[in-house]
Design a protein around this motif. Structure first.
Motif, PDB file in Angstrom:
ATOM      1  N   ILE A   8       0.708  -1.350   0.000  1.00 57.53           N
ATOM      2  CA  ILE A   8       0.103   0.049   0.193  1.00 57.53           C
ATOM      3  C   ILE A   8       0.859   1.135  -0.171  1.00 57.53           C
ATOM      4  CG2 ILE A   8      -1.552   1.539   1.463  1.00 57.53           C
ATOM      5  CD1 ILE A   8      -2.968  -1.330   2.123  1.00 57.53           C
ATOM      6  N   GLY A  12      -0.481   2.448  -3.323  1.00 60.00           N
ATOM      7  CA  GLY A  12      -1.462   2.959  -2.900  1.00 60.00           C
ATOM      8  C   GLY A  12      -2.746   1.908  -2.764  1.00 60.00           C
ATOM      9  N   ARG A  14      -5.443   1.879  -3.863  1.00 61.38           N
ATOM     10  CA  ARG A  14      -6.197   1.657  -5.255  1.00 61.38           C
ATOM     11  C   ARG A  14      -5.380   0.776  -6.012  1.00 61.38           C
ATOM     12  NH1 ARG A  14      -8.465   7.458  -4.720  1.00 61.38           N
ATOM     13  NH2 ARG A  14      -6.807   7.377  -3.531  1.00 61.38           N
ATOM     14  N   GLU A  97      -3.044   7.130   2.698  1.00 64.46           N
ATOM     15  CA  GLU A  97      -3.937   6.265   1.675  1.00 64.46           C
ATOM     16  C   GLU A  97      -5.162   5.802   2.018  1.00 64.46           C
ATOM     17  OE1 GLU A  97      -3.072   7.022  -1.633  1.00 64.46           O
ATOM     18  OE2 GLU A  97      -3.764   4.889  -1.708  1.00 64.46           O
ATOM     19  N   ARG A  99      -6.914   6.800   4.557  1.00 64.92           N
ATOM     20  CA  ARG A  99      -7.914   8.035   4.612  1.00 64.92           C
ATOM     21  C   ARG A  99      -8.287   8.377   3.272  1.00 64.92           C
ATOM     22  NH1 ARG A  99     -10.430   9.729   8.644  1.00 64.92           N
ATOM     23  NH2 ARG A  99      -8.640   9.964  10.148  1.00 64.92           N
ATOM     24  N   ALA A 100      -7.526   8.648   2.526  1.00 67.05           N
ATOM     25  CA  ALA A 100      -7.931   9.193   1.128  1.00 67.05           C
ATOM     26  C   ALA A 100      -8.809   8.436   0.253  1.00 67.05           C
ATOM     27  CB  ALA A 100      -6.446   9.518   0.307  1.00 67.05           C
ATOM     28  N   ALA A 102     -10.856   6.348   1.876  1.00 73.96           N
ATOM     29  CA  ALA A 102     -12.104   6.293   2.383  1.00 73.96           C
ATOM     30  C   ALA A 102     -13.131   7.141   1.893  1.00 73.96           C
ATOM     31  CB  ALA A 102     -11.946   6.364   3.779  1.00 73.96           C
ATOM     32  N   VAL A 103     -12.493   8.420   1.339  1.00 72.40           N
ATOM     33  CA  VAL A 103     -13.352   9.461   0.686  1.00 72.40           C
ATOM     34  C   VAL A 103     -14.010   8.775  -0.615  1.00 72.40           C
ATOM     35  CG1 VAL A 103     -13.399  11.516  -0.921  1.00 72.40           C
ATOM     36  CG2 VAL A 103     -11.916  11.267   0.960  1.00 72.40           C
ATOM     37  N   PHE A 104     -13.528   7.925  -1.202  1.00 76.95           N
ATOM     38  CA  PHE A 104     -14.221   7.379  -2.273  1.00 76.95           C
ATOM     39  C   PHE A 104     -14.880   6.026  -2.035  1.00 76.95           C
ATOM     40  CE2 PHE A 104     -10.873   9.979  -3.881  1.00 76.95           C
ATOM     41  CZ  PHE A 104     -11.640  10.714  -4.972  1.00 76.95           C
ATOM     42  N   ARG A 109     -14.977   3.383   5.432  1.00 76.80           N
ATOM     43  CA  ARG A 109     -14.990   4.562   6.401  1.00 76.80           C
ATOM     44  C   ARG A 109     -15.339   4.321   8.040  1.00 76.80           C
ATOM     45  NH1 ARG A 109     -18.907   8.742   2.946  1.00 76.80           N
ATOM     46  NH2 ARG A 109     -17.412   9.067   1.383  1.00 76.80           N
ATOM     47  N   LEU A 112     -12.209   3.372   9.700  1.00 77.59           N
ATOM     48  CA  LEU A 112     -11.355   4.630   9.676  1.00 77.59           C
ATOM     49  C   LEU A 112     -11.938   5.692  11.073  1.00 77.59           C
ATOM     50  CD1 LEU A 112      -8.699   5.012   8.419  1.00 77.59           C
ATOM     51  CD2 LEU A 112      -9.916   6.826   6.991  1.00 77.59           C
ATOM     52  N   ALA A 113     -12.946   5.790  10.945  1.00 73.42           N
ATOM     53  CA  ALA A 113     -13.593   6.486  11.897  1.00 73.42           C
ATOM     54  C   ALA A 113     -13.268   6.023  13.503  1.00 73.42           C
ATOM     55  CB  ALA A 113     -15.120   6.763  11.801  1.00 73.42           C
TER      56      ALA A 113
END
Lengths: 184, 184
Positions: A8, A12, A14, A97, A99-100, A102-104, A109, A112-113
């Motif tokens: 990762i 990343g 993805r 990574e 965190r970023a 989880a936006v998508f 989420r 991570l929360a």
């Protein structure tokens, strides 16, 4: 899990392919699916792994070092997120990574929360030991800001917008400013 | 550029395909290559576009609103990064994506470091108008922390770890803490 954090940090979230992870770990893809069920299971376990590892490298003391007081522990736990070692770089890159991504990816989420909340509570607890008269809401707010700042400064460091030593200075001053604020 | 910001906010920088961008913009891929040369050119122009747009939505005032003083301007420029509008969400998502991608893609770093510097200088300038006696290094440090905190809180908001209103409160308190610190 070490292999997953490495892959990762290299490519990343993805770019994470189970085949590459299996090769990195020196096991079969079947074994990985057996243990983690699917990609979400891998990411879940990786998040736990990098949190445990960060917990270790931000609190470790040599056997000959005297124990830290609460202020020392608070500073250490936040400043040791900024170290130019492969472990910290990799951890910080993988966390950023996740965190970023989880936006998508709503699947990430909740984990991570939860991990963020645990981290915030740990820092709030240390702040409370330094400022026993700080109210719970004020301590939590300071801890949220300090941990969000670690994230914001880390990604600047890792993306080449901020030298490491300067990131550490900015972080140390932020700790002082929050403690001043909590003095009331 | 609007189409590029939309596609990046929807799928990430690493999901950006020129074909999808062309479809979103309603033009041919050839036209896109003609204008931007390559993927790096697209990302460069997109970064400029989202910075211009952020510059607009963080400073705009209605025709009937009285002009802001320096403190009002400072607060507005930082707090208007936290709005639940499609434009701000998209901008903030795309910026976060460019930042996160720069960790893996050295091609993005220089543009991003430059954009970060411009933003830090703008905030430092506003801080200096509120605290004219603050030294240049202290003003720059505060501006670096406040802008890094915007980034850290934004990605928490966008990844579902932090409610928007709470992000805004945390940011407002950070501005107060930095101004207090700059009072010396």
């Amino acid at each position: 899990m070490e292999a997953a954090a490495r892959v990762i940090a290299r490519r990343g979230v993805r770019g994470l392919r189970v085949e590459e992870l299996a090769a990195e770990a020196g096991v079969s893809t079947a074994l990985i699916y057996y243990h983690f069920k699917d990609r979400a299971g891998i990411l879940h376990a990786t998040l736990e792994f990098i949190n445990d590892r960060a917990g270790r490298y931000t609190t470790e003391r040599g056997p000959d070092e005297p124990p830290l007081d609460a202020l020392g522990e608070l500073r250490q736990t936040l400043l040791l997120e900024f170290q130019d070692t492969p472990e910290v770089r990799e951890n910080s890159t993988a966390w950023g990574e996740l965190r970023a991504s989880a936006v998508f990816d709503p699947e990430l989420r909740e984990d991570l929360a939860r991990a963020t909340l645990v981290w915030v509570q740990e820092v709030a607890e240390l702040l409370g030991r330094v400022r026993p008269m700080g109210g719970a809401a004020a301590l939590a707010g300071s801890a949220e800001r300090l941990t969000a700042l670690v994230e914001g400064l880390s990604v600047r460091w890792l993306s080449g917008s901020l030298p490491l030593a300067h990131a550490r200075d900015l972080m140390a001053e932020a700790v002082d400013a929050e403690l001043e604020r909590l003095r009331g």
